[in-house]
Design a protein around this motif. Structure first.
Motif, PDB file in Angstrom:
ATOM      1  N   ARG A   3      11.320   1.363   4.987  1.00 27.30           N
ATOM      2  CA  ARG A   3      10.392   0.341   5.482  1.00 27.30           C
ATOM      3  C   ARG A   3       9.224   1.062   6.152  1.00 27.30           C
ATOM      4  O   ARG A   3       9.423   1.935   6.983  1.00 27.30           O
ATOM      5  CB  ARG A   3      11.096  -0.555   6.483  1.00 27.30           C
ATOM      6  N   TYR A   4       8.011   0.696   5.775  1.00 24.84           N
ATOM      7  CA  TYR A   4       6.810   1.313   6.320  1.00 24.84           C
ATOM      8  C   TYR A   4       6.018   0.278   7.103  1.00 24.84           C
ATOM      9  O   TYR A   4       5.956  -0.882   6.726  1.00 24.84           O
ATOM     10  CB  TYR A   4       5.948   1.899   5.189  1.00 24.84           C
ATOM     11  N   GLU A   5       5.411   0.722   8.189  1.00 18.73           N
ATOM     12  CA  GLU A   5       4.627  -0.168   9.039  1.00 18.73           C
ATOM     13  C   GLU A   5       3.146   0.144   8.855  1.00 18.73           C
ATOM     14  O   GLU A   5       2.738   1.298   8.823  1.00 18.73           O
ATOM     15  CB  GLU A   5       5.041   0.032  10.496  1.00 18.73           C
ATOM     16  N   ARG A   7      -1.092  -1.272   9.795  1.00 13.72           N
ATOM     17  CA  ARG A   7      -1.967  -2.079  10.629  1.00 13.72           C
ATOM     18  C   ARG A   7      -3.263  -2.322   9.877  1.00 13.72           C
ATOM     19  O   ARG A   7      -3.831  -1.412   9.281  1.00 13.72           O
ATOM     20  CB  ARG A   7      -2.270  -1.414  11.965  1.00 13.72           C
ATOM     21  N   THR A  14      -0.338  -6.268  12.412  1.00 15.57           N
ATOM     22  CA  THR A  14       0.623  -5.221  12.087  1.00 15.57           C
ATOM     23  C   THR A  14       1.707  -5.842  11.216  1.00 15.57           C
ATOM     24  O   THR A  14       2.195  -6.925  11.519  1.00 15.57           O
ATOM     25  CB  THR A  14       1.246  -4.648  13.373  1.00 15.57           C
ATOM     26  N   GLU A  16       5.025  -4.923   8.058  1.00 15.82           N
ATOM     27  CA  GLU A  16       5.938  -3.958   7.449  1.00 15.82           C
ATOM     28  C   GLU A  16       6.098  -4.243   5.973  1.00 15.82           C
ATOM     29  O   GLU A  16       5.995  -5.394   5.549  1.00 15.82           O
ATOM     30  CB  GLU A  16       7.304  -4.025   8.128  1.00 15.82           C
ATOM     31  N   CYS A  30      -2.972  -6.352   3.744  1.00 20.44           N
ATOM     32  CA  CYS A  30      -2.316  -7.101   4.813  1.00 20.44           C
ATOM     33  C   CYS A  30      -2.010  -8.522   4.323  1.00 20.44           C
ATOM     34  O   CYS A  30      -2.560  -8.970   3.311  1.00 20.44           O
ATOM     35  CB  CYS A  30      -3.183  -7.113   6.067  1.00 20.44           C
ATOM     36  N   LYS A  39      -1.458   3.256   7.443  1.00 22.43           N
ATOM     37  CA  LYS A  39      -0.007   3.372   7.640  1.00 22.43           C
ATOM     38  C   LYS A  39       0.234   3.974   9.014  1.00 22.43           C
ATOM     39  O   LYS A  39      -0.381   4.973   9.391  1.00 22.43           O
ATOM     40  CB  LYS A  39       0.615   4.247   6.556  1.00 22.43           C
ATOM     41  N   SER A  42       5.898   6.155  12.408  1.00 20.44           N
ATOM     42  CA  SER A  42       7.068   5.545  13.031  1.00 20.44           C
ATOM     43  C   SER A  42       8.035   6.631  13.453  1.00 20.44           C
ATOM     44  O   SER A  42       8.143   7.668  12.815  1.00 20.44           O
ATOM     45  CB  SER A  42       7.768   4.602  12.056  1.00 20.44           C
TER      46      SER A  42
END
Length: 73
Positions: A3-5, A7, A14, A16, A30, A39, A42
């Motif tokens: 899982r990548y977060e 913004r 923000t 995921e 988004c 990206k 994390s």
């Protein structure tokens, strides 16, 4: 699957995404439809007890004497 977060630079949202590692650097849009995203870095911490390869802590030395050891003092 990792899982990548991300913004969004346009709206500040923000979010995921789950995607294969091979696509980790691919651009992401988004949820509002903006394409200018970044990206986020994390950090992951694994805690807990037990598990493969985890050795128990060694026992504290014990014995007689005033210093707690068996040195004969």
């Amino acid at each position: 699957m990792p899982r990548y977060e991300f913004r969004c630079r346009a709206c500040g949202d923000t979010f995921e995404m789950n995607r294969p590692m091979a696509e980790a650097t691919a651009p992401a849009s988004c949820p509002q439809g903006h394409d200018d995203t970044v990206k986020l870095l994390s950090t992951v911490a694994f805690t807990g007890r037990g598990g493969a390869g985890v050795a128990p802590a060694p026992a504290a030395p014990s014995g007689g004497g005033c210093c707690g050891g068996s040195c004969g003092c």
